[in-house]
Design an enzyme around this catalytic site. Sequence first.
Site, PDB file in Angstrom:
ATOM      1  N   CYS A 114       0.890  -1.529   0.276  1.00  0.00           N
ATOM      2  CA  CYS A 114      -0.418  -0.030   0.035  1.00  0.00           C
ATOM      3  C   CYS A 114       0.626   0.887  -0.286  1.00  0.00           C
ATOM      4  O   CYS A 114       0.415   1.983  -0.535  1.00  0.00           O
ATOM      5  CB  CYS A 114      -1.206  -0.388   1.128  1.00  0.00           C
ATOM      6  SG  CYS A 114      -0.231  -0.177   2.538  1.00  0.00           S
ATOM      7  N   ASP A 343      -7.942   5.232  -1.510  1.00  0.00           N
ATOM      8  CA  ASP A 343      -7.071   4.656  -0.423  1.00  0.00           C
ATOM      9  C   ASP A 343      -6.821   3.111  -1.351  1.00  0.00           C
ATOM     10  O   ASP A 343      -7.681   2.630  -2.744  1.00  0.00           O
ATOM     11  CB  ASP A 343      -8.189   3.661  -0.355  1.00  0.00           C
ATOM     12  CG  ASP A 343      -8.557   2.246   1.047  1.00  0.00           C
ATOM     13  OD1 ASP A 343      -6.744   2.108   1.132  1.00  0.00           O
ATOM     14  OD2 ASP A 343      -9.338   2.467   1.937  1.00  0.00           O
ATOM     15  N   HIS A 345      -6.274   0.299  -0.821  1.00  0.00           N
ATOM     16  CA  HIS A 345      -6.926  -0.767  -0.595  1.00  0.00           C
ATOM     17  C   HIS A 345      -7.870  -1.564  -1.332  1.00  0.00           C
ATOM     18  O   HIS A 345      -8.847  -2.258  -0.451  1.00  0.00           O
ATOM     19  CB  HIS A 345      -6.329  -0.922   1.230  1.00  0.00           C
ATOM     20  CG  HIS A 345      -5.525  -0.602   1.627  1.00  0.00           C
ATOM     21  ND1 HIS A 345      -5.529   0.969   2.199  1.00  0.00           N
ATOM     22  CD2 HIS A 345      -4.135  -1.382   2.581  1.00  0.00           C
ATOM     23  CE1 HIS A 345      -4.436   0.730   2.598  1.00  0.00           C
ATOM     24  NE2 HIS A 345      -3.278   0.144   3.183  1.00  0.00           N
TER      25      HIS A 345
END
Length: 457
Positions: A114, A343, A345
């Site tokens: 990430c 994000d 993820h």
Amino acid sequence: MEATGTDEVEKIKSKFMSAWHNMKYSWVLKTKTYFSRNSPVFLLGKCYHFKTEGEYRALHSFQSCSAGALGITEISGNVEEFRKDFISRIWLTYREEFPQLKGSALTTDCGWGCTLRTGQMLLAQGLMLHFLGRAWVWPEALAVESSDWESWTAHTVRKLTGSLEAERDPHILPQPPRGSRRSWDGTERRNELYHRKIISWFGDSPPAAFGLHQLVEYGKKSGKAAGDWYGPAVVAHILRKAVEEARDPELQGVTVYVAQDCTVYSSDVIDRQCSLMDSGKGGTKAVIILVPVRLGGERTNTDYLEFVKGILSLEYCVGIIGGKPKQSYYFAGFQDDSLIYMDPHYCQSFVDVSIKDFPLESFHCPSPKKMSFKKMDPSCTIGFYCRTVQDFEKASEEITKMLKSSSKEKYPLFTFVKGHSRDYDFVPSPLHEENDLFSEDEKKRLKRFSTEEFVLL
């Protein structure tokens, strides 16, 4: 025989983890984010008002600085303009089924990549400012939100990309998306060429200059391996090396500077901007400045909130990477005391960016997220883009004023110092070893940064 068996076990383990992560990281876009209509929203130097009534102040703590002085473009009463601007930013997420990473059995970065992905987004925004400018928005941005994001499975992407002509000439201008009735003019076609080219530099294959495969290789020089978690400070140095080693002629006009121990040495930055090009001709390079900092001790100090908001209000800010422990996000704006982020993820399938007209939708985020500033982890890296030396001097002056205004009785997060870093060294730096991407001094610094430890005064 034993080694072969071990490899098979690793491959089975990798496939199992890939399936698990694909299920675990498929929920990111299913939750809705709510915005207030009574407060302005800032996104990388642009200010959006979601209703036209009322008066808004640009930043409560910087009353002496008008929006114009901060370089803020104000857009009132238009939610669609904000959506189009946000979706136009390049979004890089976990991927699966990409070519195997060298020295491992990994074909996905789910669960560990990430910070590399958010670092890619930071660099991508800098390149977008360089080649496209802050005013650029993707003409097809609003069409992304209507896409069925849950259908972007491995099978769907393979079927879509497989139907495209495997034309690999990067100089062919892209055609308007299928179903688009609007004709593109020369400027739009040129911008879309750079749009695709920038994304291709971050492709998940070994040749991509800033792709995961290259970044992992540079990470090995600092003691990191594929599958390890990377901190925001280490990623800043990896990005610097990746830009230095990039061979694409289009990238020779860009350089990256990483602040040392929360200090930006102005002469070092200017030297990088004025360095010779590969052609041997003198010229000024644009610089992306990355500053690893801590926003407090064990917890984020809310006293730094106004400074962070001030930074995100500047058009030459390319974002902030950080977030929660072991979870990195790309922060691009704010509303009130909440930061707006993308994000990484979210597990998506590998897209072959070498194919002509590869699908762009999965590289643009349809849904912004918000996080309370006080929930952030203190470790982060802040990024700026300056096209010229004059831009850098202006930016350093403005940011210094912000630092002084926000630090009050505390020491500022970082400082701008005139001169070179070596002017302040009492011990001569070790010589660079031949064919070694990092000097011994850099390795020591990266080793310290890898634990995300900083000395707070």
